[in-house]
Design a protein around this motif. Structure first.
Motif, PDB file in Angstrom:
ATOM      1  N   LYS A 112      -9.216  31.588   5.240  1.00  0.00           N
ATOM      2  CA  LYS A 112      -8.977  31.121   3.873  1.00  0.00           C
ATOM      3  C   LYS A 112      -9.616  29.760   3.634  1.00  0.00           C
ATOM      4  N   VAL A 113      -9.761  29.435   2.379  1.00  0.00           N
ATOM      5  CA  VAL A 113     -10.396  28.173   1.994  1.00  0.00           C
ATOM      6  C   VAL A 113      -9.490  27.409   1.032  1.00  0.00           C
ATOM      7  N   LEU A 114      -9.772  26.151   0.905  1.00  0.00           N
ATOM      8  CA  LEU A 114      -9.205  25.332  -0.151  1.00  0.00           C
ATOM      9  C   LEU A 114     -10.308  25.242  -1.206  1.00  0.00           C
ATOM     10  N   PRO A 115     -10.115  25.805  -2.387  1.00  0.00           N
ATOM     11  CA  PRO A 115     -11.209  25.876  -3.358  1.00  0.00           C
ATOM     12  C   PRO A 115     -11.849  24.540  -3.714  1.00  0.00           C
ATOM     13  N   THR A 116     -11.147  23.456  -3.489  1.00  0.00           N
ATOM     14  CA  THR A 116     -11.738  22.153  -3.793  1.00  0.00           C
ATOM     15  C   THR A 116     -12.483  21.556  -2.607  1.00  0.00           C
ATOM     16  N   ALA A 117     -12.511  22.256  -1.475  1.00  0.00           N
ATOM     17  CA  ALA A 117     -13.320  21.851  -0.312  1.00  0.00           C
ATOM     18  C   ALA A 117     -14.606  22.666  -0.381  1.00  0.00           C
ATOM     19  N   TYR A 118     -15.635  22.071  -0.905  1.00  0.00           N
ATOM     20  CA  TYR A 118     -16.863  22.821  -1.170  1.00  0.00           C
ATOM     21  C   TYR A 118     -18.090  21.938  -1.025  1.00  0.00           C
ATOM     22  N   LYS A 119     -19.218  22.621  -0.991  1.00  0.00           N
ATOM     23  CA  LYS A 119     -20.500  21.933  -0.975  1.00  0.00           C
ATOM     24  C   LYS A 119     -21.517  22.839  -1.660  1.00  0.00           C
TER      25      LYS A 119
END
Length: 153
Positions: free
Chosen positions: A105-112
């Protein structure tokens, strides 16, 4: 005329039946909740510099995966080039896909955004995998591309 209609209907049914397996594979392999991707975040908003939650009022089903958008303009922008806005690796943590192909899973605000692609990352507790990705992005991207092809199908 009857023969033309038969050919047209047969062609349509063939196309529909070919799309179903692709949609089923995408639903199985993409990070989604009841076929809604990115925990309802608007994929276009990332490219505008600030991830935003979308709404079902502005939704679009792209090959079996539903995306929510913050507004009509973002929805229309996505429709023009969905491949540009869909997150890499089905929206799973890019770093973990690189390591072993595992879907995390991801944290949608952890992105690049890199080379025009959106990458999402796990970031819970003290484990920010975006930081790890940035240590050798080129190596991790190559490994993730390879693993995604291997495990996606």
């Amino acid at each position: 005329m009857m023969k033309y209609c038969f050919v047209l209907i047969a062609s349509f049914l063939c196309l529909v039946s070919m799309a179903q397996p692709e949609n089923a594979a995408r639903r199985r392999n993409f990070n989604n909740d009841n076929f809604v991707a990115m925990r309802e975040f608007d994929p276009v908003s990332y490219f505008q510099g600030k991830p935003a939650k979308g709404t079902s009022k502005f939704s679009h089903d792209y090959k079996g995966i539903i995306y929510y958008f913050a507004n009509e303009a973002n929805l229309e922008e996505f429709k023009k080039a969905p491949g540009k806005y869909e997150p890499a690796y089905g929206g799973w943590c890019a770093y973990t896909i690189a390591l072993n192909g595992e879907r995390v899973k991801v944290l949608p605000t952890a992105y690049k955004i890199s080379d025009g692609r959106l990458y999402l990352f796990y970031n819970f507790g003290a484990d920010n995998r975006l930081i790890k990705w940035n240590q050798d992005e080129k190596k991790f991207k190559a490994a993730a591309d390879k693993n995604w092809q291997r495990y996606m199908h």
